[in-house]
Design a protein around this motif. Structure first.
Motif, PDB file in Angstrom:
ATOM      1  N   SER A   1       0.719  -1.253  -0.011  1.00 12.28           N
ATOM      2  CA  SER A   1      -0.052  -0.046  -0.188  1.00 12.28           C
ATOM      3  C   SER A   1       0.923   1.142   0.008  1.00 12.28           C
ATOM      4  CB  SER A   1      -0.893  -0.096   1.327  1.00 12.28           C
ATOM      5  OG  SER A   1      -1.897  -0.881   0.982  1.00 12.28           O
TER       6      SER A   1
ATOM      7  N   LEU B   1      -5.116   1.814  -0.896  1.00  7.33           N
ATOM      8  CA  LEU B   1      -5.183   1.391   0.509  1.00  7.33           C
ATOM      9  C   LEU B   1      -5.618  -0.274   0.657  1.00  7.33           C
ATOM     10  CD1 LEU B   1      -6.895   4.274   1.734  1.00  7.33           C
ATOM     11  CD2 LEU B   1      -4.514   3.723   2.140  1.00  7.33           C
TER      12      LEU B   1
ATOM     13  N   ALA C   1      -9.196   1.552  11.560  1.00  4.88           N
ATOM     14  CA  ALA C   1      -9.817   0.669  10.297  1.00  4.88           C
ATOM     15  C   ALA C   1     -10.012  -0.851  10.638  1.00  4.88           C
ATOM     16  CB  ALA C   1      -8.973   1.011   9.139  1.00  4.88           C
TER      17      ALA C   1
ATOM     18  N   ALA D   1     -13.520   4.678   4.742  1.00  2.00           N
ATOM     19  CA  ALA D   1     -13.188   5.877   4.103  1.00  2.00           C
ATOM     20  C   ALA D   1     -13.540   7.085   5.008  1.00  2.00           C
ATOM     21  CB  ALA D   1     -14.463   6.136   3.054  1.00  2.00           C
TER      22      ALA D   1
ATOM     23  N   TRP E   1     -10.407   7.323   7.141  1.00  2.00           N
ATOM     24  CA  TRP E   1      -9.131   8.031   6.351  1.00  2.00           C
ATOM     25  C   TRP E   1      -9.499   9.566   6.367  1.00  2.00           C
ATOM     26  CZ3 TRP E   1      -4.740   6.295   4.628  1.00  2.00           C
ATOM     27  CH2 TRP E   1      -3.747   7.349   3.898  1.00  2.00           C
TER      28      TRP E   1
ATOM     29  N   GLU F   1      -6.716  12.041   8.072  1.00  2.00           N
ATOM     30  CA  GLU F   1      -6.082  12.878   6.792  1.00  2.00           C
ATOM     31  C   GLU F   1      -6.385  14.193   7.430  1.00  2.00           C
ATOM     32  OE1 GLU F   1      -5.845  11.931   2.242  1.00  2.00           O
ATOM     33  OE2 GLU F   1      -7.456  13.224   2.534  1.00  2.00           O
TER      34      GLU F   1
ATOM     35  N   LEU G   1      -4.963  12.024  -0.183  1.00  2.00           N
ATOM     36  CA  LEU G   1      -5.320  11.105  -1.189  1.00  2.00           C
ATOM     37  C   LEU G   1      -5.996  11.721  -2.471  1.00  2.00           C
ATOM     38  CD1 LEU G   1      -5.027   8.132  -1.758  1.00  2.00           C
ATOM     39  CD2 LEU G   1      -7.358   7.698  -0.686  1.00  2.00           C
TER      40      LEU G   1
ATOM     41  N   SER H   1     -10.973  12.272  -1.581  1.00  4.36           N
ATOM     42  CA  SER H   1     -10.331  11.139  -0.510  1.00  4.36           C
ATOM     43  C   SER H   1     -11.095   9.928  -0.036  1.00  4.36           C
ATOM     44  CB  SER H   1      -9.556  11.961   0.773  1.00  4.36           C
ATOM     45  OG  SER H   1      -8.346  12.863   0.280  1.00  4.36           O
TER      46      SER H   1
ATOM     47  N   ALA I   1     -10.889   6.018  -0.808  1.00  7.21           N
ATOM     48  CA  ALA I   1     -10.984   5.292   0.117  1.00  7.21           C
ATOM     49  C   ALA I   1     -11.874   4.208  -0.041  1.00  7.21           C
ATOM     50  CB  ALA I   1     -10.760   6.101   1.526  1.00  7.21           C
TER      51      ALA I   1
ATOM     52  N   SER J   1     -11.017   1.793  -2.452  1.00  6.16           N
ATOM     53  CA  SER J   1      -9.793   0.704  -1.984  1.00  6.16           C
ATOM     54  C   SER J   1     -10.730  -0.504  -0.973  1.00  6.16           C
ATOM     55  CB  SER J   1      -8.802   1.573  -1.296  1.00  6.16           C
ATOM     56  OG  SER J   1      -8.078   2.174  -2.233  1.00  6.16           O
ATOM     57  N   THR J   2     -11.404   0.227  -0.080  1.00  3.24           N
ATOM     58  CA  THR J   2     -12.215  -0.766   0.712  1.00  3.24           C
ATOM     59  C   THR J   2     -13.112  -1.876  -0.123  1.00  3.24           C
ATOM     60  OG1 THR J   2     -12.394   1.149   2.432  1.00  3.24           O
ATOM     61  CG2 THR J   2     -13.656  -0.966   2.600  1.00  3.24           C
TER      62      THR J   2
END
Length: 383
Positions: free
Chosen positions: A10, A31, A103, A117, A120, A124, A137, A160, A164, A167-168
């Protein structure tokens, strides 16, 4: 060991998504390997360490330039600069460690897609208040037409959140989770219902931008300063008068690594006034000003076509290690005589209603949405 490799994967994907490589689409899946590792790892401490290891590699790979700045401009030497940079990576990696810890708890839930998400984005969002609001991101989506439709509403953090989520979703597919847990992703096509961003158009006004090639390692004395200023003025006059009868609306000198003091140097003040009058244009230039207490500010001053002073803007969001030293790094040497120790102002200063001002760049809008909103609100009050 396999979970550690996934976490480091990652980190590698995130590095590849940002400048230096610019494989931006990787941000949508970067991610996923870490999230798979977090789902497989049941111990909270190990989850934190997986994220922490990924964070160290990520910040090392994207902010490698800090070591050079500290060695060359901070005169810290090889050992000192590497030590400070590694300490920076260890500190910044805590963000990803905390994200991984949280997470890892929600990745097993049916609401994992929005929850991860949201986590994240929350983590962030802490980068800015803690002194380093870089590499969100969503910044990787700057040239992605459909995701960018969300940017005017949510800023960079909306992008972002979307990346996210994606990615999840990929991580859940890899983990062979139930399909209904992916239903959250069905909201993504709704982005097509948002207005597309306007296409870039050629402007109708003329502007002149002078960007000199000044070495960051230049040693300044009075003679070299005068030669540099005269060279800038000569370039400005040539460019501004290149089209007879059509003076530019705006002349710009961006901030440069040079000692230009509008308030403290009468000769420089007289020179920029003369340039504005000779070119018959508004003149915006970077300069060093000071607070009432004498602390240096990274500022921009605007001069009118008649040489009149129109206003000053003091930079609010400074570049860490380049313009100021972040908290907890007070042992780091100043980068130059003043750069590296600029005062970070909290107030937002604006030019007057009739001044020639420029819109903030798209990168600035994405990173500092609240600041740009303040600029727009002020402009509306004067319109």
């Amino acid at each position: 060991m396999s979970n550690l490799l996934l976490a480091l994967a990652s980190a590698g994907l995130l590095i590849l998504a940002f400048p230096g490589f610019n494989f931006a689409p990787l941000a949508t899946v970067a991610l996923a390997p870490l999230l798979v590792a977090l789902a497989r790892e049941l111990r909270h401490g190990r989850r934190f360490l997986l994220g922490y290891a990924a964070g160290i590699v990520y910040w090392f790979g994207t902010c490698y330039w800090i070591q050079f700045v500290l060695e060359v401009h901070g005169t810290m030497g090889v050992a000192g600069s590497w030590g400070a940079f590694l300490l920076f990576c260890l500190a910044k990696a805590l963000h990803m460690g905390v994200f991984a810890l949280a997470a890892g708890v929600v990745i097993g839930r049916w609401y994992a897609v929005p929850a991860v998400a949201a986590l994240w984005v929350v983590i962030e969002r802490t980068h800015g208040p803690l002194g380093f609001a870089w590499h969100a991101l969503g910044n990787a989506g700057a040239n992605m037409g459909v995701p960018m439709r969300l940017a005017p509403i949510t800023g960079v953090y909306g992008l972002s959140f979307i990346f996210a989520m994606m990615s999840t979703g990929l991580a859940l597919v890899a983990l062979r989770r139930k399909r209904r847990e992916l239903a959250w992703l069905l909201a993504l096509p709704l982005l097509y219902l948002l207005p597309a961003l306007p296409e870039a158009e050629s402007g109708t006004e003329r502007a002149v931008l002078i960007q000199p090639n000044i070495s960051e390692t230049q040693e300044w004395n009075w003679t070299s300063v005068v030669e540099m200023r005269d060279h800038l003025a000569s370039l400005s006059l040539q460019a501004a008068m290149s089209q007879a009868g059509r003076p530019p609306r705006l002349l710009v000198w961006p901030e440069v690594p040079a000692p230009l003091y509008y308030d403290d140097d009468p000769q420089f003040r007289e020179m920029v006034t003369s340039v504005a009058r000779a070119t018959r244009t508004s003149f915006l230039f970077g300069t060093v000003t000071r607070t009432p207490a004498g602390a240096p500010l990274n500022s921009a001053v605007l001069i009118g076509p008649g040489g009149e002073y129109l206003g000053r803007y003091d930079k609010v969001n400074l570049v860490p290690f380049g313009e100021y030293v972040p908290r907890f790094f007070g042992f780091v040497n100043r980068i130059t005589k003043e750069a590296g120790d600029f005062e970070q102002v909290s107030r937002r200063s604006f030019f007057g209603p009739k001044d020639a001002v420029s819109e903030p760049s798209s990168a600035t809008r994405r990173s500092f949405r609240s600041l740009c909103a303040g600029l727009q609100q002020t402009a509306q009050r004067y319109s």
